[in-house]
Design a protein around this motif. Structure first.
Motif, PDB file in Angstrom:
ATOM      1  N   THR A 229       0.738  -1.134  -0.453  1.00 31.44           N
ATOM      2  CA  THR A 229      -0.084   0.356   0.227  1.00 31.44           C
ATOM      3  C   THR A 229       0.766   1.433  -0.189  1.00 31.44           C
ATOM      4  OG1 THR A 229      -0.550   0.159   2.546  1.00 31.44           O
ATOM      5  CG2 THR A 229      -1.509  -1.025   1.373  1.00 31.44           C
TER       6      THR A 229
ATOM      7  N   THR B 119       0.125  -3.547   3.570  1.00 28.55           N
ATOM      8  CA  THR B 119       0.404  -4.975   2.978  1.00 28.55           C
ATOM      9  C   THR B 119      -1.304  -5.053   2.344  1.00 28.55           C
ATOM     10  OG1 THR B 119       2.340  -5.972   3.070  1.00 28.55           O
ATOM     11  CG2 THR B 119       0.516  -7.400   1.339  1.00 28.55           C
ATOM     12  N   ILE B 120      -1.636  -5.211   1.303  1.00 26.24           N
ATOM     13  CA  ILE B 120      -2.849  -5.648   1.021  1.00 26.24           C
ATOM     14  C   ILE B 120      -2.912  -7.248   0.389  1.00 26.24           C
ATOM     15  CG2 ILE B 120      -5.423  -5.601  -0.841  1.00 26.24           C
ATOM     16  CD1 ILE B 120      -4.546  -2.421  -0.348  1.00 26.24           C
TER      17      ILE B 120
ATOM     18  N   ILE C 203     -10.403  -2.977  -5.428  1.00 31.69           N
ATOM     19  CA  ILE C 203      -9.043  -2.127  -4.889  1.00 31.69           C
ATOM     20  C   ILE C 203      -8.643  -1.844  -6.026  1.00 31.69           C
ATOM     21  CG2 ILE C 203      -6.612  -3.167  -4.206  1.00 31.69           C
ATOM     22  CD1 ILE C 203      -8.454  -6.407  -3.440  1.00 31.69           C
TER      23      ILE C 203
ATOM     24  N   ALA D 111      -5.410  -0.325  -7.858  1.00 31.11           N
ATOM     25  CA  ALA D 111      -3.054  -0.384  -7.230  1.00 31.11           C
ATOM     26  C   ALA D 111      -3.002   0.771  -8.409  1.00 31.11           C
ATOM     27  CB  ALA D 111      -3.337  -1.754  -8.335  1.00 31.11           C
TER      28      ALA D 111
ATOM     29  N   ALA E  44      -9.941  -0.401  -1.144  1.00 29.19           N
ATOM     30  CA  ALA E  44      -8.078  -0.583  -0.780  1.00 29.19           C
ATOM     31  C   ALA E  44      -7.636   0.442  -2.117  1.00 29.19           C
ATOM     32  CB  ALA E  44      -8.408  -1.690  -1.002  1.00 29.19           C
ATOM     33  N   ILE E  45      -7.017   1.084  -1.588  1.00 34.10           N
ATOM     34  CA  ILE E  45      -5.762   1.456  -2.430  1.00 34.10           C
ATOM     35  C   ILE E  45      -4.619   0.594  -2.604  1.00 34.10           C
ATOM     36  CG2 ILE E  45      -3.933   3.327  -2.970  1.00 34.10           C
ATOM     37  CD1 ILE E  45      -7.246   3.789  -3.919  1.00 34.10           C
ATOM     38  N   ALA E  46      -3.714  -0.033  -3.552  1.00 35.25           N
ATOM     39  CA  ALA E  46      -2.352  -0.427  -2.763  1.00 35.25           C
ATOM     40  C   ALA E  46      -1.747   0.372  -4.013  1.00 35.25           C
ATOM     41  CB  ALA E  46      -3.001  -2.260  -4.406  1.00 35.25           C
ATOM     42  N   TRP E  47      -0.628  -0.216  -3.949  1.00 33.50           N
ATOM     43  CA  TRP E  47       0.807   0.660  -4.806  1.00 33.50           C
ATOM     44  C   TRP E  47       0.972  -0.523  -5.696  1.00 33.50           C
ATOM     45  CZ3 TRP E  47       5.894   3.300  -2.724  1.00 33.50           C
ATOM     46  CH2 TRP E  47       6.309   4.082  -3.931  1.00 33.50           C
TER      47      TRP E  47
END
Length: 136
Positions: A5, A10-11, A55, A57, A78-81
């Motif tokens: 994230t 972490t997701i 989600i 990303a 949810a936001i991931a990178w």
């Protein structure tokens, strides 16, 4: 699959098993991504509950730009990178790129680009169908 994230956490996609998941790959510099984000937020609010999750990303390399975009949008999901880490695994060449994942973790549909409200309505219909089919 685990995704970092923007905040350093972490997701885990495994944590979403049992839900229909829309995994959206975006970037702060992508104008179609900017247009699609509010629609993803509206869909998330419409289908709030235990059966569906989004989600998103970021494919950005530039963390500050991604953080600014998220702060502007204030998404309810949810936001991931991803930092381009999903490109090889999912096989996309352009953004936004979205995959619909069933409750078992299988990709059931892919969406390339953002073609406006009509295309998003088709995506929404696919999500509704997946959520309803898997609860019957």
């Amino acid at each position: 699959m685990d995704l970092p994230t923007l905040g350093g956490g972490t997701i885990s996609l495994r944590a979403f098993r049992g839900k229909v998941v829309l995994l959206n790959i975006w970037a702060s510099w992508c104008d179609p991504c900017r247009d699609e984000f509010p629609l993803l937020a509206r869909l998330t609010r419409e289908l709030a509950g235990d059966d569906f999750a989004v989600i998103a990303a970021s494919d950005d390399i530039d963390g500050p730009a991604a953080r600014r975009f998220v702060a502007e949008q204030d998404p309810p999901f949810a936001i991931a990178w991803a930092r381009r880490s999903l490109e090889r695994e999912l096989g996309y060449r352009g953004l936004p790129f979205t995959v619909l994942i069933d409750r078992e973790g299988r990709v059931i549909k892919r969406y390339i680009g953002f073609g406006g409200a009509r295309q998003f309505d088709a995506l929404r219909a696919d999500v509704l169908h997946a959520v309803r089919d898997s609860t019957s």
